[in-house]
Design a protein around this motif. Structure first.
Motif, PDB file in Angstrom:
ATOM      1  N   HIS A 153      40.342  59.684   7.135  1.00 47.71           N
ATOM      2  CA  HIS A 153      40.654  60.633   8.464  1.00 47.71           C
ATOM      3  C   HIS A 153      39.835  60.639  10.048  1.00 47.71           C
ATOM      4  O   HIS A 153      39.624  60.367  11.014  1.00 47.71           O
ATOM      5  N   LYS A 154      38.498  60.683   9.163  1.00 49.93           N
ATOM      6  CA  LYS A 154      37.532  61.056   9.845  1.00 49.93           C
ATOM      7  C   LYS A 154      36.244  59.875  10.259  1.00 49.93           C
ATOM      8  O   LYS A 154      35.907  59.778  11.205  1.00 49.93           O
ATOM      9  N   ARG A 155      37.292  58.384   9.894  1.00 52.52           N
ATOM     10  CA  ARG A 155      36.386  57.186  10.308  1.00 52.52           C
ATOM     11  C   ARG A 155      37.790  56.596  11.167  1.00 52.52           C
ATOM     12  O   ARG A 155      37.654  55.398  11.297  1.00 52.52           O
ATOM     13  N   MET A 156      38.473  57.183  11.745  1.00 57.95           N
ATOM     14  CA  MET A 156      39.934  56.247  12.887  1.00 57.95           C
ATOM     15  C   MET A 156      39.454  56.095  14.185  1.00 57.95           C
ATOM     16  O   MET A 156      38.516  56.548  14.333  1.00 57.95           O
ATOM     17  N   GLY A 157      39.653  54.683  14.651  1.00 58.93           N
ATOM     18  CA  GLY A 157      38.769  53.346  14.991  1.00 58.93           C
ATOM     19  C   GLY A 157      37.689  53.145  15.152  1.00 58.93           C
ATOM     20  O   GLY A 157      37.473  52.395  15.824  1.00 58.93           O
ATOM     21  N   VAL A 158      37.697  53.093  13.363  1.00 58.05           N
ATOM     22  CA  VAL A 158      36.703  52.142  13.466  1.00 58.05           C
ATOM     23  C   VAL A 158      36.457  51.281  12.452  1.00 58.05           C
ATOM     24  O   VAL A 158      37.668  52.060  11.144  1.00 58.05           O
ATOM     25  N   PRO A 159      36.521  49.778  12.528  1.00 59.76           N
ATOM     26  CA  PRO A 159      36.372  48.538  10.975  1.00 59.76           C
ATOM     27  C   PRO A 159      36.112  49.882   9.416  1.00 59.76           C
ATOM     28  O   PRO A 159      35.210  50.040   9.739  1.00 59.76           O
ATOM     29  N   ASN A 160      37.587  49.610   8.473  1.00 62.35           N
ATOM     30  CA  ASN A 160      36.749  50.228   7.252  1.00 62.35           C
ATOM     31  C   ASN A 160      35.888  49.097   6.514  1.00 62.35           C
ATOM     32  O   ASN A 160      35.707  48.180   6.264  1.00 62.35           O
ATOM     33  N   ARG A 161      34.703  49.415   5.505  1.00 61.68           N
ATOM     34  CA  ARG A 161      33.960  48.864   4.799  1.00 61.68           C
ATOM     35  C   ARG A 161      33.731  50.044   3.570  1.00 61.68           C
ATOM     36  O   ARG A 161      33.793  51.254   3.451  1.00 61.68           O
ATOM     37  N   PRO A 162      33.525  48.235   2.737  1.00 57.68           N
ATOM     38  CA  PRO A 162      33.567  49.434   1.639  1.00 57.68           C
ATOM     39  C   PRO A 162      32.102  50.599   1.015  1.00 57.68           C
ATOM     40  O   PRO A 162      33.074  51.398   0.159  1.00 57.68           O
ATOM     41  N   ALA A 163      31.336  50.472   1.907  1.00 57.90           N
ATOM     42  CA  ALA A 163      30.630  51.389   1.632  1.00 57.90           C
ATOM     43  C   ALA A 163      30.996  52.815   2.228  1.00 57.90           C
ATOM     44  O   ALA A 163      31.262  53.967   1.047  1.00 57.90           O
ATOM     45  N   PHE A 164      32.592  52.945   2.813  1.00 60.42           N
ATOM     46  CA  PHE A 164      33.268  53.930   3.329  1.00 60.42           C
ATOM     47  C   PHE A 164      34.258  54.162   1.532  1.00 60.42           C
ATOM     48  O   PHE A 164      34.637  55.864   2.240  1.00 60.42           O
ATOM     49  N   LEU A 165      34.407  53.945   1.058  1.00 70.29           N
ATOM     50  CA  LEU A 165      35.107  54.547  -0.871  1.00 70.29           C
ATOM     51  C   LEU A 165      34.908  56.108  -0.665  1.00 70.29           C
ATOM     52  O   LEU A 165      35.356  56.798  -0.991  1.00 70.29           O
ATOM     53  N   ILE A 166      33.397  55.952  -0.365  1.00 76.09           N
ATOM     54  CA  ILE A 166      32.620  57.450  -0.498  1.00 76.09           C
ATOM     55  C   ILE A 166      33.537  58.718   0.229  1.00 76.09           C
ATOM     56  O   ILE A 166      33.823  60.048  -0.861  1.00 76.09           O
ATOM     57  N   ASP A 167      34.508  58.257   1.641  1.00 78.54           N
ATOM     58  CA  ASP A 167      34.605  59.156   2.144  1.00 78.54           C
ATOM     59  C   ASP A 167      36.477  59.375   1.455  1.00 78.54           C
ATOM     60  O   ASP A 167      36.480  61.015   0.879  1.00 78.54           O
ATOM     61  N   THR A 168      36.963  58.841   1.362  1.00 73.57           N
ATOM     62  CA  THR A 168      38.042  59.046   0.050  1.00 73.57           C
ATOM     63  C   THR A 168      36.983  59.807  -1.425  1.00 73.57           C
ATOM     64  O   THR A 168      38.496  60.679  -2.089  1.00 73.57           O
ATOM     65  N   ALA A 169      36.853  58.886  -2.160  1.00 72.51           N
ATOM     66  CA  ALA A 169      36.369  59.672  -3.306  1.00 72.51           C
ATOM     67  C   ALA A 169      35.187  61.300  -3.422  1.00 72.51           C
ATOM     68  O   ALA A 169      35.603  61.963  -4.250  1.00 72.51           O
ATOM     69  N   GLU A 170      35.170  61.612  -2.378  1.00 69.73           N
ATOM     70  CA  GLU A 170      35.257  63.330  -2.049  1.00 69.73           C
ATOM     71  C   GLU A 170      35.470  63.883  -2.038  1.00 69.73           C
ATOM     72  O   GLU A 170      36.168  65.034  -2.701  1.00 69.73           O
ATOM     73  N   LEU A 171      36.840  63.565  -1.678  1.00 69.47           N
ATOM     74  CA  LEU A 171      38.083  64.181  -1.055  1.00 69.47           C
ATOM     75  C   LEU A 171      39.530  64.386  -2.776  1.00 69.47           C
ATOM     76  O   LEU A 171      39.545  65.035  -3.341  1.00 69.47           O
ATOM     77  N   VAL A 172      39.033  63.569  -3.515  1.00 69.10           N
ATOM     78  CA  VAL A 172      39.771  62.833  -4.987  1.00 69.10           C
ATOM     79  C   VAL A 172      39.182  63.511  -6.104  1.00 69.10           C
ATOM     80  O   VAL A 172      40.271  64.736  -6.530  1.00 69.10           O
ATOM     81  N   ALA A 173      38.329  63.674  -5.708  1.00 74.95           N
ATOM     82  CA  ALA A 173      36.770  64.563  -6.666  1.00 74.95           C
ATOM     83  C   ALA A 173      37.215  65.872  -6.560  1.00 74.95           C
ATOM     84  O   ALA A 173      37.922  66.779  -7.617  1.00 74.95           O
ATOM     85  N   GLU A 174      37.422  67.174  -4.958  1.00 77.13           N
ATOM     86  CA  GLU A 174      37.531  68.368  -5.516  1.00 77.13           C
ATOM     87  C   GLU A 174      39.085  68.539  -5.381  1.00 77.13           C
ATOM     88  O   GLU A 174      39.250  69.339  -5.796  1.00 77.13           O
ATOM     89  N   LEU A 175      40.091  67.318  -4.970  1.00 76.98           N
ATOM     90  CA  LEU A 175      41.412  67.631  -5.598  1.00 76.98           C
ATOM     91  C   LEU A 175      41.979  67.860  -6.939  1.00 76.98           C
ATOM     92  O   LEU A 175      42.568  68.828  -7.668  1.00 76.98           O
ATOM     93  N   ARG A 176      40.389  66.681  -7.269  1.00 71.85           N
ATOM     94  CA  ARG A 176      41.035  66.975  -9.284  1.00 71.85           C
ATOM     95  C   ARG A 176      39.648  67.860  -9.926  1.00 71.85           C
ATOM     96  O   ARG A 176      40.035  68.142 -10.944  1.00 71.85           O
ATOM     97  N   GLY A 177      39.021  68.902  -9.331  1.00 69.20           N
ATOM     98  CA  GLY A 177      38.327  69.432  -9.428  1.00 69.20           C
ATOM     99  C   GLY A 177      37.542  69.277 -10.624  1.00 69.20           C
ATOM    100  O   GLY A 177      36.624  69.829 -11.371  1.00 69.20           O
ATOM    101  N   ILE A 178      36.697  68.089 -10.186  1.00 65.47           N
ATOM    102  CA  ILE A 178      35.617  67.316 -11.320  1.00 65.47           C
ATOM    103  C   ILE A 178      34.614  66.983 -10.352  1.00 65.47           C
ATOM    104  O   ILE A 178      34.586  67.254  -9.357  1.00 65.47           O
ATOM    105  N   SER A 179      33.242  66.900 -10.468  1.00 67.84           N
ATOM    106  CA  SER A 179      32.384  66.263  -9.796  1.00 67.84           C
ATOM    107  C   SER A 179      31.767  64.777  -9.111  1.00 67.84           C
ATOM    108  O   SER A 179      33.171  64.440  -9.407  1.00 67.84           O
ATOM    109  N   LEU A 180      31.848  64.500  -8.016  1.00 64.72           N
ATOM    110  CA  LEU A 180      31.507  63.070  -7.567  1.00 64.72           C
ATOM    111  C   LEU A 180      31.256  62.154  -7.948  1.00 64.72           C
ATOM    112  O   LEU A 180      31.282  61.280  -8.674  1.00 64.72           O
ATOM    113  N   ASP A 181      29.873  62.956  -9.684  1.00 66.33           N
ATOM    114  CA  ASP A 181      29.656  61.884 -10.162  1.00 66.33           C
ATOM    115  C   ASP A 181      30.726  61.935 -11.222  1.00 66.33           C
ATOM    116  O   ASP A 181      29.963  60.474 -11.790  1.00 66.33           O
ATOM    117  N   ASP A 182      31.005  62.729 -12.097  1.00 66.43           N
ATOM    118  CA  ASP A 182      32.161  62.140 -13.623  1.00 66.43           C
ATOM    119  C   ASP A 182      33.521  61.608 -12.875  1.00 66.43           C
ATOM    120  O   ASP A 182      33.426  60.892 -13.423  1.00 66.43           O
TER     121      ASP A 182
END
Length: 232
Positions: free
Chosen positions: A186-215
């Motif tokens: 959502h925060k990168r709407m309007g710009v081409p996506n890149r593999p490095a931006f996977l972290i944007d999704t990962a941060e939210l998924v970790a939060e939703l599942r109640g685990i750390s980003l490293d886990d």
């Protein structure tokens, strides 16, 4: 882009093919960059004839880890007929089972038909690409042995139902993707996506599942290696 992805912690990437030419390009990228691997695919909206023998030969390349993108799309009016798509998908699934490769499935509004085709190929496994459906449909594909892959769509504030699927998805069936250059967070709407931006999704998924980003990172690595068995 590869260097930026690795710097962000995305150490393995799969460049997916959607036709013969771009499948060859994916292999070329995989041979050039160590963190990149390739998928060999034929998109359901592709109008060129399916050259299954050439695709089969490309699948023998050591850097190829999946058959995809493949699937069904009955909403694209200019694409092949429904019957033609189903027949092609049977051929592609048969090839994947024969070569013991997982499939990456594109699905656009055809869950019922897709389930029928999958059930016709015992031993088939893979991932539902860019998953965007509700939990009852997620359960159907999980029961068939498939993984669910989530992209930046889950970061959109309106996607509460999809976030619930992320929470409920079994830990050993959850994968993440960017679908670059699409699928932006959502925060990168309007710009081409890149593999490095996977972290944007990962941060939210970790939060939703109640685990750390490293886990989550360790979980994602384990799941990717379990499904894409040629990955190293």
């Amino acid at each position: 882009m590869v260097e930026a992805a690795v710097g962000a912690g995305v150490t393995r990437m799969i460049a997916m093919g959607v036709d013969l030419a771009r499948s060859r390009t994916a292999i070329s990228l995989a041979n050039r960059f160590e963190p990149v691997w390739a998928g060999i695919g034929h998109h359901p909206t592709e109008t060129a004839p399916l050259d299954i023998e050439t695709l089969r030969a490309l699948c023998e390349e050591p850097r190829v880890v999946a058959v995809g993108e493949v699937g069904l799309d009955f909403e694209e009016a200019s694409g092949p007929s429904r019957h033609a798509q189903v027949e092609r998908l049977h051929e592609l699934f048969s090839m994947a089972v024969e070569l013991d490769l997982p499939v990456l499935i594109y699905n656009c509004g055809v869950e019922v038909e897709l389930v029928v085709v999958i059930k016709g190929h015992p031993g088939l496994n893979g991932v539902m690409h860019y998953f965007a459906l509700a939990w009852d449909q997620a359960e159907t594909f999980l029961d068939l042995g498939f993984y669910l892959s989530f992209a930046g769509l889950v970061t959109r504030p309106s996607r509460n139902a999809l976030r619930e699927v992320v929470r409920q998805c079994p830990a050993d069936r959850l994968l993440l993707e960017t679908d670059s250059p699409y699928g932006n967070a959502h925060k990168r709407m309007g710009v081409p996506n890149r593999p490095a931006f996977l972290i944007d999704t990962a941060e939210l998924v970790a939060e939703l599942r109640g685990i750390s980003l490293d886990d989550l990172g360790e979980l994602e690595t384990a799941n990717a290696l379990a499904l894409f068995r040629r990955l190293k």
